[in-house]
Structure formats: C-alpha cells, structure tokens
Write an enzyme that holds these catalytic residues in place. Sequence first.
Site: not given
Ligand code: NAD
Length: 421
Positions: A111
């Site tokens: 990561k």
């Molecule tokens: P992103 O940046 O596209 O979206 C994050 C969302 O969460 C946004 O809507 C943001 O406003 C909201 N957010 C951030 N901090 C917040 C808080 N404190 N309270 C409420 N809302 C909050 O990110 P993503 O890619 O959707 O990732 C989200 C989660 O999923 C992370 O934990 C990431 O590690 C995990 N994840 C992502 C993927 C992927 O393929 N993108 C895969 C596996 C896991």
Amino acid sequence: MNPEQVLGEENPFEAMHARFDLAAQKLGLDPGLYRVLRTPDREMTVAVPVLRDDGSVEVYTGYRVQHSTARGPAKGGVRYAPNVNLDEVRALAAWMTWKCAVVNVPFGGGKGGVVCDPTKLSVSEMERVTRRYIAAIMDILGPDRDVPAPDMGTDGQVMAWIADTYSMHVRSWQPAITTGKPIELGGSAGRVEATGRGVMLSTREALKVLGIQPNGVTAAVQGYGNVGQVSAMMLDRLGMKVVAVSDIRGGVHNARGLDLKALKSHFQKTRTVEGFPGGEPVSNAQLLELGVDVLVPAATENVITSKNAANIKARVIVEGANGPVTARADKILDEKGIYVIPDILANAGGVTVSYFEWVQDRMGMFWTEDEVNTRLEHIMVNSFRDVTDMAKRFEVSNRLAAYMLAVDRVGKVTKMRGLYA
Ligand code: NAD
C-alpha cells in the site's frame, strides 16, 4: 496480543495485529512464521517536493509499504489524504496480503500514500505530486515487484500518470505496472465497478445464508466514492431499498428509498450528496445507527468502534471500506449477533479485477465486461463459501475465519519458499 489489551483502538495496524494474532493462535501457527508474517517486508518513506501553481515549493511525505511478497508481487492502492500515516499504510498493506489470499489471487500485499489534501490540489499539481512520488519509489515498483492501484483520493487518471512515469524511466510501455487504469490505456472492463459489485455479491450470498430474499431489504451506505456509489446502485438493482447514503460532508435519508438516479445527478452537479432534496439530512454518525437490514460502511477506517457498536441496529454489516470496524467493536457486534462480512472478503472484488487487468495487460489480450463479471462472480462466491465453511468448522466469526484462511495460505507458501539465509 489480546484485542482487549489493544490500547490504540483506532490504530489500524494494531487492529490488524489483534485479528492476525487471534487467527495465528487458533491455527497454532509456528512461532517463527508468526514473527515473519507479523512484520512488513519493506517500508519506504520519501520526500515529495512539488512546485505549486503559485510558484512556491511544498514538500509532501510519501510512503510505500510491502507487507508480503510470498505469494506474488505486492499489490495495493495509493491513498492521497491529509491524515495518511505510516501505521495506516502498514495496516492497509497487510490487509492486501490477507485479501489476496482470501480470494486466492497470486499477489502479496502493499500500500502507498502521500500526505496531502487532493481537494486542494489543481490537476497539474496532482500530476506533479504523482510523478515525483512514483519516481522516488520507482526502485521497489514493477509488474513483478509491486503493482499500485487507486484508493481514496486517487483514480484512473492518477494511474495513467503512474504508468507513464514508470514507462518513461524504463524506456518501454509497461501497462502492468499499475491497475485501475482507463480502459484506453490497458485498463480492464468492469474494474471501476468491481469493488461495488463484490460488495453486492457478498451481500447477496449473506442474505442467502440468512434465508432472506433481497426484495425490499433496506440498506444504508456510508461513503459515496468509487465503492459506495457503485455498491448503492448494485444493491438497488438486486431489489434492495437503499434508504440512506452519505459522504464526508453529510448524508441523506428517505425511509421509502432514495431515487439513486436523481441523487447521482445531484452529486454530479454539487460533488456531494449533502443537500439532496429527495430525503432528509442525516449525519454520518446517525446513518450508522439507522434501523436498516444491511449497513455498508464504504468510506474509511474506524467508523464503528467500542463507542457506537452497541447502537448498531443493522442485521448485516458488509465492509466496503478497509478497517471500518475496530477490533474492540468486533466483540460487541458478535455479542449482538450481527452478521459481518469482513473487509478482506467483502471488498476483494476490486483486487480480483485488478488481477484480471494485470493478466490481460501481460497477455496483450482483453476480455469483455461479461467475461470479467462472470469470472469475478465465480471467485467472490467461492471465496464467500470458503470463509463461511471455515467459520462453521471452527465455530468462529466470519472475520476470524477469513483471517485464518488467509494466514494459513500465506503461511504455507512462506514456509514452502523457506528462509533465505
Ligand atoms: P473515494 O475517495 O472514491 O471515496 C471515499 C468516500 O468516502 C467519499 O464519498 C468521501 O466523501 C467519503 N468519506 C471520506 N472520509 C469520510 C468520513 N470520515 N466520513 C464519511 N465519509 C467519508 O474512495 P474509495 O475508492 O471509494 O474507497 C473507500 C474505501 O474503500 C476505503 O477504505 C478504501 O481503502 C476501500 N477500498 C477501495 C477499493 C477500490 O477499488 N476503490 C477497493 C477495496 C477497498
């Protein structure tokens, strides 16, 4: 270490260790192997000096952690956020090791992160941050070494800059250096939707186990980014009723079900779900405690802790985000009989299709979206079954079962490869 003794409940690396320790104990893991798997293989911290648009110079801090490469190249996203820290990146890297092992794709775990606020950077500043960060960690990257992907604050455009920067340095086009790229640059069909699709498939399988038909089942989704937005849409398509969503600014709730199409166009105009007229405002804290059937935390870590776990009313929690539940909260949710699909299974759809992207880039031949989705469904359903079978066999929670499955798989390979002395 006993999770009860964990002092920093909100330190994700300690939360990861607490679960790993329980799994190691239950498996009777060899003490030497335990020490190897508990420690990240490699950690790199770099300075990322960047010229701002106003002519000033800012120096950001960048990290890349490779937790394990026993099963294959390190694999894992790059996060741009103001609160990124080394322990968070270590935890996220280890979760990638366990996640890749749960879905049995031939990757290890890594990561990365840059401590910056992407909402305050212009597009050209983002590009300069990305290129300088990648150039700084370039020696430990490579299609056979370590393959980055998007995470919070990064997207397909950032992956395109990563692929270009790496390729410029090695003097040849290397699309397999990163995944989550735009399709035109060797990205995979279905990658953008993959994590949300995996969340939906995990939810569907969980409802089957519980003997519940999805029609009309209510859901609340925290986070409206890549994972949350697609998860909400896919759960709606499954026949469920999404009654609340939120982002970092706030949320919206409508007990009759949200009009997700109208919500999406509100988001496209305002870049937030806050203020959507098709429902009542709801805070992030309130959303987590709504009386829904399924709760999907899909934003960030530590949102369900020992402070609010007792107030959670959902029957099922599907962890779209990494680490949304702390180790202390696990126990409370278990006692309440809440059925939890842990992150290292529930959100593994993303890395599964990242693996497909890496394979397609290396073959130079690409699959249709239907082929990708069919392969993804096969892996998610089989992995769900592997985890729930393990949970039944050892009479443990799904989370502990997923860790046991992963630690056992990584442990076997590490032992087989042996210690290079
Ligand atoms: P992103 O940046 O596209 O979206 C994050 C969302 O969460 C946004 O809507 C943001 O406003 C909201 N957010 C951030 N901090 C917040 C808080 N404190 N309270 C409420 N809302 C909050 O990110 P993503 O890619 O959707 O990732 C989200 C989660 O999923 C992370 O934990 C990431 O590690 C995990 N994840 C992502 C993927 C992927 O393929 N993108 C895969 C596996 C896991």
